[in-house]
Write a protein that holds these residues in place. Sequence first.
Motif, short mmCIF file in Angstrom:
data_model
loop_
_atom_site.label_atom_id
_atom_site.label_comp_id
_atom_site.label_asym_id
_atom_site.label_seq_id
_atom_site.Cartn_x
_atom_site.Cartn_y
_atom_site.Cartn_z
N THR A 180 0.74 -1.27 -0.06
CA THR A 180 0.17 -0.04 -0.11
C THR A 180 0.86 1.23 0.04
O THR A 180 2.10 1.16 0.01
CB THR A 180 -0.95 0.03 1.17
OG1 THR A 180 -2.04 1.09 0.96
CG2 THR A 180 -0.26 0.06 2.53
N GLY A 181 0.39 2.16 -0.08
CA GLY A 181 1.09 3.76 0.07
C GLY A 181 1.07 4.05 -1.31
O GLY A 181 0.12 4.29 -2.33
N SER A 182 2.41 4.22 -2.19
CA SER A 182 2.57 4.60 -3.27
C SER A 182 1.92 5.85 -3.71
O SER A 182 1.44 6.28 -4.61
CB SER A 182 2.26 3.54 -4.45
OG SER A 182 2.82 3.86 -5.62
N ILE A 183 2.04 6.93 -2.47
CA ILE A 183 1.20 8.11 -2.85
C ILE A 183 2.33 9.16 -3.48
O ILE A 183 3.47 9.44 -3.25
CB ILE A 183 1.36 8.95 -1.28
CG1 ILE A 183 0.24 8.04 -0.34
CG2 ILE A 183 0.85 10.37 -1.44
CD1 ILE A 183 0.44 8.63 0.74
N GLY A 184 1.84 9.12 -4.84
CA GLY A 184 2.56 9.92 -6.04
C GLY A 184 1.83 10.04 -7.33
O GLY A 184 0.57 9.88 -7.25
N SER A 185 2.50 10.31 -8.41
CA SER A 185 1.69 10.30 -9.50
C SER A 185 2.67 10.24 -10.80
O SER A 185 3.74 10.50 -10.63
CB SER A 185 1.07 11.65 -9.37
OG SER A 185 0.37 11.74 -10.73
N GLN B 63 4.95 14.73 7.42
CA GLN B 63 5.02 13.48 7.64
C GLN B 63 4.43 12.50 6.48
O GLN B 63 5.15 11.78 6.16
CB GLN B 63 4.12 13.14 8.86
CG GLN B 63 4.85 13.63 10.45
CD GLN B 63 3.76 13.45 11.15
OE1 GLN B 63 2.55 13.94 11.18
NE2 GLN B 63 4.32 13.10 12.62
N VAL B 64 3.55 13.27 5.78
CA VAL B 64 2.78 12.32 4.81
C VAL B 64 3.93 12.43 3.57
O VAL B 64 3.89 11.59 2.95
CB VAL B 64 1.31 12.87 4.39
CG1 VAL B 64 0.92 12.02 3.28
CG2 VAL B 64 0.60 12.89 5.56
N ASP B 65 4.35 13.63 3.23
CA ASP B 65 5.17 13.49 2.07
C ASP B 65 6.45 13.00 2.25
O ASP B 65 7.10 12.38 1.47
CB ASP B 65 5.77 15.13 2.10
CG ASP B 65 6.48 15.27 0.78
OD1 ASP B 65 6.13 15.01 -0.24
OD2 ASP B 65 7.53 16.16 0.68
N GLY B 66 6.92 12.64 3.68
CA GLY B 66 7.93 11.84 3.93
C GLY B 66 7.76 10.33 3.63
O GLY B 66 8.72 9.51 3.67
N LEU B 67 6.41 10.05 3.82
CA LEU B 67 6.08 8.76 3.48
C LEU B 67 5.58 8.32 1.82
O LEU B 67 5.38 7.41 1.65
CB LEU B 67 4.82 8.19 4.49
CG LEU B 67 5.33 8.40 5.98
CD1 LEU B 67 3.94 8.26 6.61
CD2 LEU B 67 6.17 7.10 6.14
N GLY B 68 5.44 9.72 1.28
CA GLY B 68 4.87 9.70 0.03
C GLY B 68 5.93 9.51 -1.22
O GLY B 68 7.06 8.88 -0.91
N ARG B 69 5.88 10.28 -2.04
CA ARG B 69 6.69 10.48 -3.48
C ARG B 69 6.98 9.11 -3.71
O ARG B 69 7.97 8.73 -4.37
CB ARG B 69 7.97 10.98 -3.06
CG ARG B 69 7.65 12.48 -2.36
CD ARG B 69 8.87 13.30 -2.29
NE ARG B 69 8.63 14.85 -1.78
CZ ARG B 69 9.24 15.72 -2.40
NH1 ARG B 69 10.27 15.89 -3.05
NH2 ARG B 69 8.83 17.19 -1.69
N GLY B 70 5.87 8.10 -3.81
CA GLY B 70 6.00 6.81 -4.55
C GLY B 70 6.48 5.75 -3.65
O GLY B 70 6.25 4.47 -4.18
N ARG B 71 6.88 5.76 -2.34
CA ARG B 71 7.20 5.09 -1.57
C ARG B 71 6.06 3.86 -1.40
O ARG B 71 4.89 4.37 -1.09
CB ARG B 71 7.65 5.47 -0.29
CG ARG B 71 8.71 6.48 -0.26
CD ARG B 71 9.04 6.98 0.86
NE ARG B 71 10.46 7.61 1.37
CZ ARG B 71 10.66 8.84 0.97
NH1 ARG B 71 9.28 9.71 0.47
NH2 ARG B 71 11.73 9.52 1.03
N VAL B 72 6.43 2.64 -1.63
CA VAL B 72 5.37 1.44 -1.28
C VAL B 72 5.66 0.90 0.09
O VAL B 72 7.02 0.60 0.56
CB VAL B 72 5.57 0.49 -2.18
CG1 VAL B 72 4.52 -0.79 -1.97
CG2 VAL B 72 5.35 1.17 -3.64
N TRP B 73 4.63 0.52 0.98
CA TRP B 73 4.88 -0.27 2.25
C TRP B 73 4.23 -1.21 2.33
O TRP B 73 3.16 -1.54 1.62
CB TRP B 73 4.31 0.97 3.32
CG TRP B 73 5.13 2.09 3.21
CD1 TRP B 73 4.51 3.32 2.49
CD2 TRP B 73 6.17 2.66 3.62
NE1 TRP B 73 5.24 4.46 2.67
CE2 TRP B 73 6.49 4.18 3.12
CE3 TRP B 73 7.22 2.23 4.33
CZ2 TRP B 73 7.41 4.77 3.73
CZ3 TRP B 73 8.37 2.64 4.86
CH2 TRP B 73 8.53 4.28 4.36
#
Length: 501
Positions: A368-373, A442-452
């Motif tokens: 999950t995650g992969s907050i990015g585009s 905090q969210v940006d540090g977990l984002g930018r495409g990072r998968v968890w």
Amino acid sequence: SSKKTVIPAHATLDLVMPTSLAEYPPTREKPFGDRPLTLHDLRMSLRKAAVDKKIDRVVIRMGFGDMGWASIEELRQEIAATRKAGKPVYAYCEWLTFKNEYLGAACDSIWLAPDAFVILTGINGEREFHKGLMDKLGIQMRVHKIEKYKAAGEIDIRTDMSPEARENAQWVMDETIKQVVPQILADRKQDQAWWDGVLARAVMRAPQAVELGLADRLVYWNDLKDQWQGDGSSELTNRIVGGLNYADVRPAEVGLRGKLKIAVIHAQGAIAGAKSGANPLLGGSTMGHETVNAEIRKVAEDKSIDAVVFRIDSPGGDTFASDVIRQQVERLSSKKKVVVSMGDVAGSGGYMIAYCAPTIMANRTTRTGSIGSIFQVPYAKGLMDKIGITYDRVTYGPNATMISLFVPWTAQQESLVIKTHWAGYNEWVADIAIKRHMTFDQVDGLGRGRVWTGTQAAANGLIDTVGTLDDAIALATKLAGGAAGEMVSEVHFPKQVSFFE
């Protein structure tokens, strides 16, 4: 046909694992041929078999195939519950692979066909890159990705993994192994040195796998069928019940019902377009925003439904469609108690449709995650030149050719794309921060495409807790005022439509 499925006494439930395990059956029935079993079919079959007095045992047959780690985790939980209810569950393998061993280890025994393929080679997290092909074709992919960890944005512009993508793949693999291997060792009553020896050996014959303790017995499937056909009676009756036939047995017929009604809305596949369907180019099934939202509205308006589990299995997709579904989930949460349950993957758009729910649960090995585009447009002038195609145009507006296949971006146009792309990402991160009670940084540090993995996402705050679909339903039951362990009536959406319908 209205013919009722009849289950004979002393039956064996035969569940055949498909080559590729989907989350939920397709909404529209195929006109010809049997569809493969899905995770939903397997889960419900095991739940029914646990209480069905006509079922004596369950056998799970596994050949060459692939299934997600989280799906295996869910099935292991169902197998444990079935065994606890007094029904033995056996794994019968024509192929013994890492994943088949993980699933089979949860069963009473692992049986192998005498000439089964035994290939335990570990995990090969291999990725395909297309830049070399694009160069030969004369196509240049104009890609802007947010950001360094968004590995899917690399496949057309690189020939290998970036350092960040490799780092991310490694930490997800390490966490998966950390969850999986100890369970195999505990189930098979072995130690790490034994497993290291298995991986070093990798390939072996079936008798050697039994000697090594990977499996318990060599037996032909026909011999098992002959043995089970005569169980409990001298009559010659077909007592082997197939998974699809058993899927027709309603849970209420075997006593699986309760006062509370919990709706499970299944949202699976790449998010694309308005209508859900099938698209092999996008990896199979697709999730359309109009289709999913129609089911959400149906559940929201049903006064008989006490709580909802929104079940997601999606790698993401179209931003617009994802946001439309997200908004509908948020509206549903204002009317019903809602718990999100994440399956094998709920990343990027799959996370977007989840984060507005009040409670998010994922399996330990969910991705999950992969907050990015990713924004990409091909530039194919080189290909057109090679094959002799020319082009000409009339235009209106200074940026009319921005999405043309044949005209490169100017520096100003590229700057506009990047500025707009980042603005969209920043808006999303800001909203996640509000909904998840975190700061933007905090969210940006977990984002930018990072998968968890699910375990990592629970630790860093992107989700609330780890657990399977059963755990999510139990939590929804509690939120609806039910007692711990209370039996409920599950109703699953979307409903299947027959070919004739």
